[in-house]
Design a protein around this motif. Structure first.
Motif, PDB file in Angstrom:
ATOM      1  N   HIS A 100     -38.475  -3.139  29.190  1.00 15.83           N
ATOM      2  CA  HIS A 100     -38.569  -4.260  28.247  1.00 15.83           C
ATOM      3  C   HIS A 100     -38.783  -3.705  26.843  1.00 15.83           C
ATOM      4  N   ASP A 121     -40.312  -0.013  32.755  1.00 11.69           N
ATOM      5  CA  ASP A 121     -40.908  -1.348  32.626  1.00 11.69           C
ATOM      6  C   ASP A 121     -41.492  -1.586  31.230  1.00 11.69           C
ATOM      7  N   HIS A 162     -38.862  -3.818  41.372  1.00  9.90           N
ATOM      8  CA  HIS A 162     -40.163  -3.706  42.057  1.00  9.90           C
ATOM      9  C   HIS A 162     -40.002  -3.895  43.571  1.00  9.90           C
ATOM     10  N   HIS A 197     -36.832  -9.724  38.856  1.00  8.67           N
ATOM     11  CA  HIS A 197     -38.113  -9.148  39.266  1.00  8.67           C
ATOM     12  C   HIS A 197     -38.518  -9.787  40.594  1.00  8.67           C
ATOM     13  N   HIS A 238     -34.776  -0.365  34.159  1.00  7.49           N
ATOM     14  CA  HIS A 238     -35.558  -1.594  33.870  1.00  7.49           C
ATOM     15  C   HIS A 238     -36.596  -1.256  32.810  1.00  7.49           C
TER      16      HIS A 238
END
Ligand SMILES: [Zn+2]
Length: 569
Positions: free
Chosen positions: A135, A384, A333, A299, A133
């Motif tokens: 971004h 993240d 998460h 998420h 994960h």
């Protein structure tokens, strides 16, 4: 290269970016997904060639990764991360034979002739790290939000004022153009490749139009590492309604057909299925994803009010009433969820990705590692956002270990006092009334761990999270995650002779406890050498950095945020 920029007179490089975008779109149109030879990629940097001029032995083997091409990595400490192999897959000194894209054999003194040799003496050879994960579109915002939390908390404090939701999602994300998406994704991906992260799930929430989607995907292909493209929403812009070209989620079938019709390629697709966008969006995205046989990621965190929504998904009554979680889900998460929902996550075999440093820093809630361990589950690791924290995996592994061990060790110290203070973080240490009793004669205060709590995480545990669990989390475990013969060769060679590591006494410990990205010497993806002895191959980093900086200037300017190298946030 820009001479004026170099001289401290920053220039507008939007033309350059337009050119590069034209290049990648043209390449995509003419050659399809295997677009190569873009102007963004230079030959091996001249400096590196000069340095090695008199040492031909130091050049990498030719044509690595091509069919039939064989090379052998000799004499390294090999940590395969496959305990079903001989010696639990751990060899103090062994060889790894690669042919084409695949690992052919692993073991001591492999009798191999006719293969190029890579000397791994003094090195650790292991699978590349897997980030479930990330971004990557936020690369131009690196360290902008180093102090921030998720949402403005009304406190007026530096951390609670300049925050993720208001700034990253609502202010910066909406102004991204396709060319910004491209260079952000490419640069962030190459940076992680340089750090030994050979696989990523790129949660690209920047789909303001199909052109934005194509730019993200093209960048993942051009990076040349294994990636799952996460097709998420049009972040920020969907809230502000500034995205007339938005085609999420209904563009997914077009994207899958155009880019992902083959399973024999480095880049695969995951459907983003956020459940905080409303029931209709959940229905649409999960239904489209399942019709396309895609994994569905979301998420899940209590600060966004998701606990009751997650309970409905656990009951099979999510979305407009008929959406339920399944083995095709990847939950990110998963902080602050109910016991019932967790049991369902386990029962259906859904995957969980924990972003330890981000969750600890940005107020997502306690990373659910103890809960997962007590339920017999394991997470993968994820980085993240680089606006707040580095995306290297040594940081991830150390943070995972440190957080879990902090809790378990304090619980152990508190046991003789009935764990009385654990729920109150203001009093996390031993309470004032504690008797420092001695239930372990001969030592002043060193209680045995209480029954029923997990053992402290070990370096092998977090290495497994960072490799095999990541592969399972992305449904790629038949291809990568360990150095098992038959899998594709995603390999990193780590320098254990370096000044921050030597002498080598224990391999998992050296990697997790001592190393950083400077120790990542050589990186191999599907048999192809991408980084060789400290330098990325075939990548013109200064050229790309200029483009990234130009994109940064555009994004900040368009968003109306002043660039301030010493902002107090
Ligand atoms: Zn995220």
């Amino acid at each position: 290269m820009c001479k004026l920029c170099d001289e401290g007179k920053p220039q507008d490089h939007t033309d350059l970016l337009r050119d590069s975008r034209r290049d990648f779109l043209k390449a995509a149109a003419t050659t399809g997904v295997a677009a190569g030879g873009l102007s963004l990629f230079g030959a091996r940097p001249a400096a590196a060639k000069d340095k090695d001029k008199n040492k031909e032995d130091d050049d990498p083997p030719d044509d690595t990764g091509k069919p039939g091409r064989r090379y052998i990595i000799r004499g390294g400490a090999v940590m395969t991360m496959d305990p079903s192999m001989p010696h639990r897959g751990e060899f103090a000194k062994a060889d790894v034979l690669v042919e084409g894209k695949k690992i052919v054999a692993v073991g001591p003194n492999l009798p191999v002739a006719g293969a190029a040799q890579i000397d791994a003496t003094g090195r650790i050879v292991m699978p590349g790290f897997i980030d479930t994960h990330h971004h990557q579109f936020e690369t131009v915002l690196r360290s902008f939000l180093a102090d921030g939390v998720l949402i403005n908390d009304g406190s007026g404090s530096p951390s609670g004022s300049t925050t993720y939701f208001e700034f990253i999602l609502l202010t910066f994300a909406p102004v991204y153009r396709p060319q910004d998406v491209y260079i952000n994704e490419l640069f962030g991906g190459l940076s992680q490749l340089d750090a030994g992260v050979t696989t990523v799930h790129d949660v690209s929430q920047i789909h303001h139009s199909p052109q934005h989607s194509d730019a993200a995907i093209q960048a993942l292909f051009d990076t040349g590492r294994r990636a799952a493209f996460g097709y998420f929403e049009s972040a920020g812009a969907a809230i502000l309604h500034t995205n007339p070209g938005n085609q999420y989620p209904q563009d997914a079938p077009r994207i899958k057909k155009q880019w992902f019709s083959s399973s024999d390629q480095l880049v695969t697709m995951i459907m983003g299925g956020e459940v905080y966008l409303g029931n209709q969006s959940t229905d649409d995205s999960w239904t489209i994803g399942r019709n396309l046989d895609l994994q569905i990621a979301a998420h899940i965190l209590s600060p966004f009010g998701i606990r009751p929504t997650f309970d409905l998904l656990a009951a099979g009554t999510g979305g407009n009433g008929h959406i339920g979680m399944g083995p095709d889900n990847l939950f990110i998460h998963t902080t602050g969820m109910s016991d019932t929902a967790w049991q369902r996550v386990k029962d259906v075999g859904a995957q969980v990705s924990i972003a330890f440093p981000i969750e600890m820093n940005m107020r997502h809630g306690m990373p659910p590692i103890i809960r997962m361990q007590m339920m017999g589950m394991e997470p993968s690791l994820s980085t993240d956002v680089e606006c707040t924290m580095t995306a290297d995996f040594f940081t991830q592994m150390r943070a995972a270990m440190n957080l879990q061990r902090m809790i378990v060790n304090q619980m152990t110290l508190d046991k003789p006092n009935g764990n009385q203070n654990l729920p109150d973080p203001r009093n996390w240490e031993l309470p004032q009334s504690a008797m420092t009793s001695n239930d372990n004669p001969g030592f002043p205060y060193w209680p045995k761990p209480p029954a029923g709590i997990p053992a402290p995480l070990t370096t092998r545990d977090v290495l497994r999270y960072a490799t095999m669990n990541g592969a399972k989390g992305l449904r790629l475990d038949t291809k990568t995650g360990s150095l098992t013969p038959g899998k594709e060769a995603d390999i990193i060679i780590l320098d254990a002779t370096a000044i921050n590591v030597a002498p080598l006494n224990q391999v998992p410990g050296a990697v997790v406890s001592l190393m950083d990205r400077t120790n990542v010497e050589t990186v191999i993806v599907a048999g192809k050498i991408r980084k060789w002895k400290g330098e990325l191959l075939d990548v013109d980093v200064p050229h790309l950095r200029k483009q990234l900086e130009a994109s940064r200037d555009y994004v900040f300017n368009k968003a109306g945020v002043a660039q301030d190298l010493f902002s107090s946030q």
